[in-house]
Enzyme design. Sequence first.
Site, short mmCIF file in Angstrom:
data_model
loop_
_atom_site.label_atom_id
_atom_site.label_comp_id
_atom_site.label_asym_id
_atom_site.label_seq_id
_atom_site.Cartn_x
_atom_site.Cartn_y
_atom_site.Cartn_z
N GLU A 66 0.89 -1.16 0.00
CA GLU A 66 0.00 0.00 0.00
C GLU A 66 0.93 1.21 0.00
O GLU A 66 1.81 1.30 0.88
CB GLU A 66 -0.77 -0.02 1.32
CG GLU A 66 -2.24 0.14 1.21
CD GLU A 66 -2.85 0.09 2.59
OE1 GLU A 66 -3.50 1.07 2.96
OE2 GLU A 66 -2.68 -0.93 3.29
N ARG A 301 5.09 -12.94 9.82
CA ARG A 301 5.73 -11.66 9.54
C ARG A 301 7.02 -11.56 10.34
O ARG A 301 7.19 -12.23 11.35
CB ARG A 301 4.80 -10.48 9.82
CG ARG A 301 4.38 -10.32 11.26
CD ARG A 301 3.27 -9.30 11.42
NE ARG A 301 3.68 -7.95 11.11
CZ ARG A 301 3.18 -7.22 10.10
NH1 ARG A 301 2.25 -7.71 9.32
NH2 ARG A 301 3.59 -6.00 9.91
N LYS A 311 4.34 0.52 10.17
CA LYS A 311 4.43 1.82 9.49
C LYS A 311 3.92 2.94 10.39
O LYS A 311 4.45 4.04 10.39
CB LYS A 311 3.60 1.79 8.21
CG LYS A 311 4.32 1.19 7.02
CD LYS A 311 3.45 1.38 5.78
CE LYS A 311 3.61 0.22 4.80
NZ LYS A 311 2.42 -0.02 4.00
P1 ATP Z 1 2.50 -2.23 8.24
O1 ATP Z 1 1.67 -3.10 9.13
O2 ATP Z 1 3.90 -2.01 8.68
O3 ATP Z 1 1.82 -0.97 7.83
P2 ATP Z 1 1.48 -3.48 5.94
O4 ATP Z 1 1.32 -4.95 5.96
O5 ATP Z 1 0.27 -2.68 6.15
O6 ATP Z 1 2.66 -3.11 6.91
P3 ATP Z 1 1.74 -3.32 3.13
O7 ATP Z 1 2.19 -2.18 2.32
O8 ATP Z 1 0.34 -3.72 3.05
O9 ATP Z 1 2.15 -2.98 4.61
O10 ATP Z 1 2.69 -4.58 2.91
C1 ATP Z 1 3.07 -5.07 1.66
C2 ATP Z 1 3.48 -6.50 1.83
O11 ATP Z 1 4.51 -6.62 2.78
C3 ATP Z 1 2.33 -7.35 2.32
O12 ATP Z 1 2.22 -8.48 1.48
C4 ATP Z 1 2.71 -7.73 3.71
O13 ATP Z 1 2.26 -9.02 4.00
C5 ATP Z 1 4.23 -7.65 3.69
N1 ATP Z 1 4.73 -7.29 5.01
C6 ATP Z 1 4.44 -6.19 5.72
N2 ATP Z 1 5.05 -6.22 6.92
C7 ATP Z 1 5.77 -7.36 6.96
C8 ATP Z 1 6.63 -7.98 7.93
N3 ATP Z 1 6.89 -7.42 9.12
N4 ATP Z 1 7.21 -9.16 7.61
C9 ATP Z 1 6.98 -9.73 6.42
N5 ATP Z 1 6.18 -9.22 5.48
C10 ATP Z 1 5.58 -8.05 5.73
MG MG Z 2 -1.37 -3.63 4.73
#
Ligand code: ATP
Ligand code: MG
Length: 597
Positions: A66, A301, A311
């Site tokens: 995102e 994760r 984030k």
């Molecule tokens: P955050 O919770 O930090 O905002 P998010 O999952 O909302 O992270 P996205 O931009 O949606 O952020 O993530 C893009 C991809 O990265 C998704 O497929 C997500 O599963 C993966 N991802 C995000 N955080 C992690 C993590 N800590 N470890 C492994 N993969 C991750």
């Molecule tokens: Mg997300």
Amino acid sequence: MSSAPASPSNKESLAKPSNFLRQVIERDLEQGTYAQRQWGGTPGDAAHHQQGTPDPAKIRTRFPPEPNGYLHVGHAKSICLNFGLARDYGGICHLRFDDTNPEKEEIEYVEGIKDVVHWLGFGWDANGTSHLYQASDYFDFMYRAAEYLIEAGHAYVDEQTPEQMRINRGDFSRPGVDSPYRSRSIDENLTRFREMRDGKLTDGAAVLRAKIDMASPNINLRDPTIYRIKHAEHHNTGNKWCIYPMYTYAHPIEDALENITHSICTLEFEDQRPFYDWLLDRLAEGGLINTPHPRQYEFARLNLTYVVTSKRKLRQLVDEGHVDGWDDPRMPTIVGLRRRGYTPESLQLFAERIGVSKADSWIDYSILEGALRDDLDPKAARAMAVLDPVKLVITNWDDLHGAGFLDACSAPVHPHAPERGKREFQFGRELWIERTDYEDTPPKGFFRLFPGNKVRLKYGHVIECTGATRDANGTLVEVQAKLVPDTKSGTPGADAIKVKGNITWVSVADGVQAEVRLYDRLFSVPQPGTGEKDFLEELNPGSLKVVTAYVEPSAAAARSGDSLQFERHGYFTPDRAAANGGITFNRVTGLKDSWGK
Ligand code: ATP
Ligand code: MG
């Protein structure tokens, strides 16, 4: 069924530790699960792909961020995983911006994300086609699919208040209760949904829900919302839409349109998998999407000790000024790690070492640093630097060599790579040494400078310490020594005098002053924000120490992106110029693991 011969990259993959995702992919390749699929050249519906050619990609994965912030080390894991699997198995990985939420995305982040994916060593171009996509391009299809679900009796417009909806959803111990709108006719649903689309209803007045099972033990299957009203402008589609798909509805469709085979996500989406399959099964029945449809697989994760990987929390650190921006070298963002001196190879190695699992855990920060050291050790040019300088005066220098004489010394750029040549520096009457290399009275086991002791100045000469000068506060201001003649490193007989101490130095004549930033862990507890305290209260107040150092000329010539090992001190990389325009270095990491201590 025939299987293609292993390509070189395929063979390489066999050497890598297996994991459940590799097993799933290998099984799908063996069974030819996706072997018959067509690819229309671009994402699209079933008809589009059916008039295409056999899909040149054996598998398709995707990384779907995102664009609402900078990526962190957890995303690096996901990038290495998705792009790495595609590379290893003759597949293609798409970079897809998940921009279905109109309010949160910013263009600035899109460029930042593209940048770090490239920097990490991956790309989305394959066979002359760019596989860079944005989910909002699929809004038309998503709308069409929603009308199809209504027509097939699989969706309805619900006009309960959000509160009623929440109550009627039930909970783990209580089944849900059907909405009074659940039994509306298809025609009425269609009319009402079109009114939603045409802006006749206000935000929150109605939603479109999938009609599944209000008594399902999986609450995600109790008629989940798939479209909501939001009168908001979207960065890509402008004011075309005032209804937007929910993430759980949009994501499986995005995967299906792009011919994704293995949709890899983090564990919190495990409970959504039944809906993922339900939705794609319905759309496949209707002939709307290509088949066989993608499957979702979840992995744990990454949680890394002594940092936060959310984030929202990272944004708070930046917004409230606890760090110096998204690329502060203490941040676990990819731009931060990059500026700190991490290499793409070290992050790839880290991702490989931690592997993927189905169980949530915390990975120790020392594993990240270990991967970094293993990558940097064979690469980093060596140099001498004095981080806490005090002057050493060779009192018999002028008598031996004449005033102003400088003696040229040299050392290998890398001790195990003679072909990389030598670095040159001067030895003279005045040198910089580490303050901690001198003691008036040596503690047990101290072999460096104290009156009467001999040491070797590395790559230079042996000296004998004669004394030191302190100021009124007792602070050491100068150390004195005499040169022992005929002991220059590399000359015949240099080793005739045995010494136990070997110290690093930089000469006053050609040493270059530099600002060096010494970083420590950003948080003082291993799992910040998981206990009673707010994570901000757990910041390490001593996470940045800035010192004025002297470095040898070869180090001063290093450029942005170069990795250096300052002998005895660790790995360093040049950073942006200091406020006064001088040169600066970041300490990337020490030579040894100090996290356990
Ligand atoms: P955050 O919770 O930090 O905002 P998010 O999952 O909302 O992270 P996205 O931009 O949606 O952020 O993530 C893009 C991809 O990265 C998704 O497929 C997500 O599963 C993966 N991802 C995000 N955080 C992690 C993590 N800590 N470890 C492994 N993969 C991750
Ligand atoms: Mg997300």
